[in-house]
Design a protein around this motif. Structure first.
Motif, PDB file in Angstrom:
ATOM      1  N   GLN A  21      76.408  -9.675  35.189  1.00 48.84           N
ATOM      2  CA  GLN A  21      76.327 -11.129  35.262  1.00 48.84           C
ATOM      3  C   GLN A  21      75.519 -11.641  34.071  1.00 48.84           C
ATOM      4  N   SER A  22      76.056 -12.682  33.412  1.00 42.45           N
ATOM      5  CA  SER A  22      75.399 -13.206  32.210  1.00 42.45           C
ATOM      6  C   SER A  22      74.817 -14.580  32.517  1.00 42.45           C
ATOM      7  N   GLY A  23      74.477 -15.331  31.496  1.00 39.53           N
ATOM      8  CA  GLY A  23      73.778 -16.607  31.670  1.00 39.53           C
ATOM      9  C   GLY A  23      74.407 -17.525  32.686  1.00 39.53           C
ATOM     10  N   GLY A  24      75.728 -17.688  32.631  1.00 35.06           N
ATOM     11  CA  GLY A  24      76.393 -18.634  33.509  1.00 35.06           C
ATOM     12  C   GLY A  24      76.453 -18.195  34.956  1.00 35.06           C
ATOM     13  N   SER A  25      76.609 -16.890  35.197  1.00 32.79           N
ATOM     14  CA  SER A  25      76.793 -16.395  36.570  1.00 32.79           C
ATOM     15  C   SER A  25      75.510 -15.849  37.187  1.00 32.79           C
ATOM     16  N   THR A  26      74.433 -15.768  36.416  1.00 36.93           N
ATOM     17  CA  THR A  26      73.191 -15.195  36.929  1.00 36.93           C
ATOM     18  C   THR A  26      72.573 -16.013  38.065  1.00 36.93           C
ATOM     19  N   PRO A  27      72.479 -17.359  37.964  1.00 37.59           N
ATOM     20  CA  PRO A  27      71.881 -18.116  39.073  1.00 37.59           C
ATOM     21  C   PRO A  27      72.574 -17.860  40.404  1.00 37.59           C
ATOM     22  N   LYS A  28      73.905 -17.771  40.390  1.00 35.56           N
ATOM     23  CA  LYS A  28      74.635 -17.503  41.646  1.00 35.56           C
ATOM     24  C   LYS A  28      74.307 -16.110  42.168  1.00 35.56           C
ATOM     25  N   ALA A  29      74.263 -15.114  41.269  1.00 38.05           N
ATOM     26  CA  ALA A  29      73.933 -13.752  41.692  1.00 38.05           C
ATOM     27  C   ALA A  29      72.539 -13.693  42.308  1.00 38.05           C
ATOM     28  N   LEU A  30      71.594 -14.395  41.694  1.00 37.25           N
ATOM     29  CA  LEU A  30      70.231 -14.421  42.230  1.00 37.25           C
ATOM     30  C   LEU A  30      70.174 -15.153  43.572  1.00 37.25           C
ATOM     31  N   GLU A  75      74.136  -7.769  27.819  1.00 34.38           N
ATOM     32  CA  GLU A  75      73.388  -7.477  26.585  1.00 34.38           C
ATOM     33  C   GLU A  75      71.878  -7.486  26.820  1.00 34.38           C
ATOM     34  N   ASN A  76      71.393  -8.485  27.566  1.00 33.43           N
ATOM     35  CA  ASN A  76      69.963  -8.598  27.837  1.00 33.43           C
ATOM     36  C   ASN A  76      69.446  -7.372  28.592  1.00 33.43           C
ATOM     37  N   THR A  77      70.271  -6.822  29.486  1.00 34.58           N
ATOM     38  CA  THR A  77      69.881  -5.633  30.255  1.00 34.58           C
ATOM     39  C   THR A  77      69.842  -4.401  29.363  1.00 34.58           C
ATOM     40  N   MET A  78      70.816  -4.281  28.459  1.00 39.12           N
ATOM     41  CA  MET A  78      70.839  -3.147  27.532  1.00 39.12           C
ATOM     42  C   MET A  78      69.551  -3.097  26.716  1.00 39.12           C
ATOM     43  N   GLU A  79      69.025  -4.259  26.376  1.00 43.23           N
ATOM     44  CA  GLU A  79      67.863  -4.307  25.487  1.00 43.23           C
ATOM     45  C   GLU A  79      66.538  -4.203  26.234  1.00 43.23           C
ATOM     46  N   ASP A 104      81.812 -10.097  25.647  1.00 41.68           N
ATOM     47  CA  ASP A 104      82.344 -11.454  25.445  1.00 41.68           C
ATOM     48  C   ASP A 104      81.245 -12.493  25.648  1.00 41.68           C
ATOM     49  N   LYS A 105      81.500 -13.689  25.149  1.00 46.48           N
ATOM     50  CA  LYS A 105      80.541 -14.798  25.216  1.00 46.48           C
ATOM     51  C   LYS A 105      81.013 -15.897  26.166  1.00 46.48           C
TER      52      LYS A 105
END
Length: 295
Positions: A21-30, A75-79, A104-105
């Motif tokens: 989950q990236s920026g757009g889908s993270t709030p829903k996952a949380l 990407e944020n998790t990889m880093e 993808d972005k």
């Protein structure tokens, strides 16, 4: 390319955990995990919270390579690190889980019944970082809502154009042209998609191996020609909004497809659970998805 990882993804029973989950889908996952948006402020705190959630999943004794082939990372998790190791390194060395990276972005606005991927301007630099981090493959998602030939052709063209750049870096691309499970033209879209996928697969060199991640089809075993294609390493199924029970039922009817579930994997997990309750829920989820993914 790591041959042990290649052999595992190609030959073993198991499934791919989608933890990307990236920026757009993270709030829903949380939110589904029990963390409302009022509990954090700004992207940095949001990504801290989701990394804590992913760390809890990955470090759980239920999560290991005996049932899980690989995990797709943001990407944020990889880093970031888990137990003082870079996440991808931890996955493989401690859990024998093959690491993938979402590249993808996000999606562009809908046109011709589909949403192409937005441009990926820093793709080469991102792929170089992925290689340096020990990433095996990548994932990129497009979205199909309607059975419009021009739109679906454009999606598959874009996916394979970028996929070949990923192959050139020694990585295995997961090509994900998702079809909306609520599309009024789902079966027709599947027919158009399969035709375009096979046409592109037939243009690849013998040593170019790709993976597909597809919405579970209306007709059982509909993608068998893709699964059996010599350029396919594995065909994954996305849950696409189906509940875990329905996704597993549909998956079990599609021989040779294995799960790559996100929401269906984490369904029922909560930040409020004790570690014992959390691990028991995750273990049951993993086992049910593993059983549905067996050859």
């Amino acid at each position: 390319m790591n041959q042990r990882q290649f052999d595992k993804v190609h030959g073993n029973n198991g499934f791919i955990a989608a933890l990307d989950q990236s920026g757009g889908s993270t709030p829903k996952a949380l939110r589904l995990y029990g963390i409302p948006e009022t509990d954090y402020s700004g992207d940095d705190e949001m990504f801290d919270r989701v990394h804590q959630m992913r760390t809890r999943i990955i470090t759980s004794p239920a999560f290991d390579g005996s049932r899980i082939l690989g995990a797709i990372l943001f990407e944020n998790t990889m880093e970031r690190q888990i137990d003082s190791k870079p996440t991808a390194q931890y996955l493989w060395e401690e859990k024998q889980v093959v690491p993938f990276l979402k590249v993808d972005k996000g999606l562009a606005a809908e046109e011709s019944g589909v949403q192409l991927m937005k441009p990926i301007p820093e793709l080469d630099a991102l792929l170089d970082r992925a290689v340096a981090n020990g990433i095996f493959g990548t994932k990129m998602r497009s979205f199909i809502r309607l059975a419009q030939e021009g739109g679906i052709r454009a999606i598959v063209d874009q996916q394979f154009e970028i996929g070949k750049r990923i192959l050139d870096k020694g990585l295995v691309p997961i090509i994900e042209p998702e079809i909306d499970i609520n599309s009024p033209e789902k079966a027709q879209a599947e027919a158009m998609l399969k035709e375009n996928l096979l046409a592109h697969l037939n243009t690849l060199a013998p040593d170019q191996k790709v993976m597909l991640k597809l919405t579970l089809p209306e007709q059982a075993d509909y993608y068998r020609e893709c699964i059996e294609h010599p350029n396919i390493l594995r065909v994954l199924a996305l849950s696409g909004g189906y509940s875990r029970v329905e996704a597993n039922e549909r998956l079990a009817q599609n021989h040779g497809m294995v799960a790559s579930f996100s929401r269906a994997l984490t369904e029922g997990l909560s930040v409020q659970q004790s570690d014992d309750a959390f691990n028991a829920m995750l273990d049951a989820s993993i086992q049910s998805i593993f059983e549905a993914s067996k050859r």
